[in-house]
Design an enzyme around this catalytic site. Structure first.
Site, mmCIF file in Angstrom:
data_model
loop_
_atom_site.group_PDB
_atom_site.id
_atom_site.type_symbol
_atom_site.label_atom_id
_atom_site.label_comp_id
_atom_site.label_asym_id
_atom_site.label_seq_id
_atom_site.Cartn_x
_atom_site.Cartn_y
_atom_site.Cartn_z
ATOM 1 N N SER A 47 6.140 73.527 46.795
ATOM 2 C CA SER A 47 5.395 74.387 47.562
ATOM 3 C C SER A 47 5.185 73.900 48.956
ATOM 4 C CB SER A 47 3.822 74.360 47.145
ATOM 5 O OG SER A 47 3.224 73.105 46.859
ATOM 6 N N HIS A 51 5.650 73.153 38.447
ATOM 7 C CA HIS A 51 4.997 72.882 39.576
ATOM 8 C C HIS A 51 3.447 73.334 39.352
ATOM 9 C CE1 HIS A 51 3.723 71.700 43.368
ATOM 10 N NE2 HIS A 51 4.438 72.525 44.287
ATOM 11 N N HIS A 96 6.605 63.102 36.193
ATOM 12 C CA HIS A 96 6.355 63.628 37.836
ATOM 13 C C HIS A 96 7.931 63.276 38.415
ATOM 14 C CE1 HIS A 96 5.051 63.986 41.945
ATOM 15 N NE2 HIS A 96 4.196 64.856 41.341
HETATM 16 N N1 CMX Z 1 7.653 67.034 28.390
HETATM 17 C C1 CMX Z 1 9.080 67.005 27.990
HETATM 18 N N2 CMX Z 1 10.046 66.786 28.576
HETATM 19 C C2 CMX Z 1 10.076 66.182 29.856
HETATM 20 C C3 CMX Z 1 8.626 65.937 30.570
HETATM 21 C C4 CMX Z 1 7.543 66.499 29.766
HETATM 22 N N3 CMX Z 1 6.380 66.390 30.424
HETATM 23 N N4 CMX Z 1 8.844 65.368 31.613
HETATM 24 C C5 CMX Z 1 10.225 65.444 31.762
HETATM 25 N N5 CMX Z 1 10.837 65.597 30.852
HETATM 26 C C6 CMX Z 1 12.369 65.743 30.406
HETATM 27 C C7 CMX Z 1 12.755 66.655 31.606
HETATM 28 O O1 CMX Z 1 12.760 68.019 31.317
HETATM 29 C C8 CMX Z 1 14.316 66.015 31.672
HETATM 30 O O2 CMX Z 1 15.081 66.612 30.542
HETATM 31 P P1 CMX Z 1 16.471 67.066 30.377
HETATM 32 O O3 CMX Z 1 17.265 65.375 30.713
HETATM 33 O O4 CMX Z 1 16.757 67.425 29.110
HETATM 34 O O5 CMX Z 1 16.822 67.846 31.502
HETATM 35 C C9 CMX Z 1 14.001 64.614 31.531
HETATM 36 O O6 CMX Z 1 12.826 64.446 30.798
HETATM 37 C C10 CMX Z 1 14.304 63.568 32.713
HETATM 38 O O7 CMX Z 1 13.339 64.195 33.414
HETATM 39 P P2 CMX Z 1 12.507 63.070 34.748
HETATM 40 O O8 CMX Z 1 13.455 62.806 35.468
HETATM 41 O O9 CMX Z 1 11.540 62.327 34.076
HETATM 42 O O10 CMX Z 1 11.556 64.523 35.355
HETATM 43 P P3 CMX Z 1 12.003 65.494 36.539
HETATM 44 O O11 CMX Z 1 11.904 64.960 37.853
HETATM 45 O O12 CMX Z 1 13.250 66.003 36.046
HETATM 46 O O13 CMX Z 1 10.775 66.599 36.298
HETATM 47 C C11 CMX Z 1 8.758 67.449 35.971
HETATM 48 C C12 CMX Z 1 9.624 66.263 36.646
HETATM 49 C C13 CMX Z 1 7.300 67.311 36.599
HETATM 50 C C14 CMX Z 1 9.281 68.642 36.589
HETATM 51 C C15 CMX Z 1 8.664 67.221 34.591
HETATM 52 O O14 CMX Z 1 8.110 65.987 34.482
HETATM 53 C C16 CMX Z 1 7.762 68.184 33.569
HETATM 54 O O15 CMX Z 1 8.752 69.380 33.480
HETATM 55 N N6 CMX Z 1 6.604 68.136 33.509
HETATM 56 C C17 CMX Z 1 5.761 69.134 32.625
HETATM 57 C C18 CMX Z 1 5.402 70.180 33.499
HETATM 58 C C19 CMX Z 1 4.475 69.594 34.891
HETATM 59 O O16 CMX Z 1 3.482 69.046 34.434
HETATM 60 N N7 CMX Z 1 4.296 69.982 35.972
HETATM 61 C C20 CMX Z 1 3.674 69.682 36.913
HETATM 62 C C21 CMX Z 1 3.789 68.473 37.876
HETATM 63 C C22 CMX Z 1 2.848 68.327 39.000
HETATM 64 C C23 CMX Z 1 2.721 69.526 39.796
HETATM 65 O O17 CMX Z 1 3.664 69.759 40.531
HETATM 66 O O18 CMX Z 1 1.780 70.169 40.038
#
Ligand code: CMX
Length: 440
Positions: free
Chosen positions: A241, A271, A318
């Protein structure tokens, strides 16, 4: 010139001179190296922009102008008899770079009340949307409808000097922040309360008036809104955002256009929409077990099922943080202090115990700890706000404070059009081959 603008101008003039000096005399200092993995994986950890308002530390979490959330909860001015900071204070801190006095905060409360009139056509536009439209779709539509009011767009059309851009951007930022609670409350009451709207009460501070217009008069809900609106404001510049607002603003699109882009990003489930996803996920768990509190074993099974279905556990993980989000901790503290017992909040606490080792056990999730969205919905449900599709709008109203303060800074410091380079996979493959050949 109003007092806040005056205070900002003094700081911005000094920092602009510093930036000119840095770029001229130290422009070739290296801030890091870019790897192929970073280019493919969402630019994680790649320094690519300057954001003055806040800085995120992977271990410690967010600091606003050097102050942590616990410090700000103690130091920022409060409403008379209040216990949580007034969001007006964190806006001042982000804009001016110093802690505000009570007088500074009162000035902003009064200024936002003065500027809060929303033109009728914005409500007319909203009324034309199907009531089923997602609240974020309605919110973004209303922000775009308000673009007719942009002071910057009008001044630009007249041919304003680029040195003065920040001034009408400040006007737009202040006007938009002042109007967003009315717009958001209108969407809420239209969609969930049969269109019975509540007039603003300008004797209240900005967050308390928002709570009032939503229809929540409890002192504790006001308290929660002040905290909520303070902790969601900003998370340095790279989150979707903030980055989208900054990027679109760099084309000199006015603050309404820029902020609508930021909100379109916030509406994504990875997000800001994660706050509604968390609640939906908890409710589904409760319903699948016929209500009541699940056991830790049942929560563990549910998390494993979510992962096995190829879904994310919402509210966990995150892109930058590697520890529990201090915004989660602040909300947990609010729960323990003011609510003490609530089933949904208890499930949030249990998930906090159960989820991290399971997520860590996957071996791929870099941060198994909760983020801001893991707790916020449970607090809202406690006070009777069950309409979880609306939660991201609350996040958006708060996020306006951070991204608008940043946008004023961007224009005051002459931030240029943002235009990073991009490459093709073929280009990368050739480069890898060439480097291997050179080494051999
Ligand atoms: N549940 C399941 N899998 C998850 C996960 C979760 N909460 N968090 C990360 N992973 C997975 C990723 O999807 C990724 O999988 P692939 O390798 O199969 O693609 C792997 O773990 C590595 O990811 P990462 O490097 O740890 O995390 P990213 O930086 O790529 O993503 C985020 C960060 C927030 C998008 C991810 O942790 C996520 O999807 N969380 C759940 C959604 C969420 O709570 N979002 C809100 C964030 C805060 C906000 O902005 O408001």
């Amino acid at each position: 010139m109003d007092r806040l603008k005056e205070q900002f101008k003094e700081k911005a003039t000094a920092l602009s001179a510093d930036i000119k000096d840095i770029v001229k005399n130290h422009g070739d200092v290296k801030l890091g190296e870019i790897t192929v993995a970073q280019v493919y994986q969402g630019m994680r950890g790649m320094v690519g922009m300057v954001t003055e308002t806040s800085k995120l530390d992977p271990e410690e979490g967010i600091r606003f102008r050097g102050y942590s959330i616990p410090e700000l909860r103690a130091k920022l001015p409060k409403a008379p008899g209040g216990t949580e900071p007034l969001p007006e204070g964190i806006f001042y801190l982000m804009l001016v770079g110093e802690l505000p006095s009570q007088e500074d905060v009162t000035f902003i409360t009064n200024e936002w009340a003065k500027r809060s009139h929303v033109p009728k056509h914005v409500f007319d536009v909203l009324d034309k949307l199907p009531v089923e439209a997602h609240p974020m779709t309605q919110f973004i539509t209303a922000i775009l409808a308000m673009q007719t009011e942009s002071v910057f767009a009008k001044e630009y059309a007249k041919g304003i000097n680029k040195k003065d851009y920040w001034d009408p951007i400040y006007e737009d930022a202040m006007n938009m922040i002042a109007r967003l609670p009315r717009v958001a409350a209108y969407i809420y009451r239209r969609k969930y309360k049969n269109g019975v709207h509540i007039e603003p009460n300008h004797k209240l501070d900005w967050a308390a008036n928002f709570a009032h217009m939503l229809g929540y008069e409890e002192v504790d809900f006001r308290r929660l809104m002040r905290l909520y609106m303070t902790i969601h404001v900003d998370h340095e510049g790279g989150n979707v955002s903030a980055h989208a607002t900054h990027l679109v603003g760099s084309a000199l699109s006015d603050p309404y256009l820029s902020f609508s882009a930021g909100m379109a990003g916030l509406a994504g489930p990875l997000h800001g929409l994660a706050n509604q996803e968390v609640l939906a996920w908890i409710i589904e768990l409760k319903e699948s077990l016929g209500g009541g509190l699940p056991s830790k074993e049942q929560i563990a099974e549910y998390i494993k099922k979510t992962l096995a279905e190829g879904k994310v556990v919402p509210g966990y993980g995150h892109a930058v943080l590697r520890k529990t989000d201090p915004r989660f901790t602040a909300q947990q503290d609010f729960y323990k202090t003011w609510i003490k017992h609530d089933d949904v909040c208890e499930i949030v606490q249990m998930v906090y115990e159960v989820a991290p080792p399971i997520l860590e056990g996957t071996g791929k999730i870099k941060n198994p700890w909760p983020n801001v969205d893991a707790h916020s919905g449970a607090l809202l449900v406690h006070y009777g706000m069950h309409e979880y599709e609306f939660y991201t709008v609350l996040f958006g109203v708060s996020r306006a404070l951070g991204v608008m303060a940043s946008l004023v800074w961007d224009r005051a410091t002459g931030a240029p059009l943002e235009r990073p380079g991009s490459v093709t996979t073929e280009w990368i493959q050739k480069k890898i081959k060439a480097e291997a050949a050179a080494k051999a």
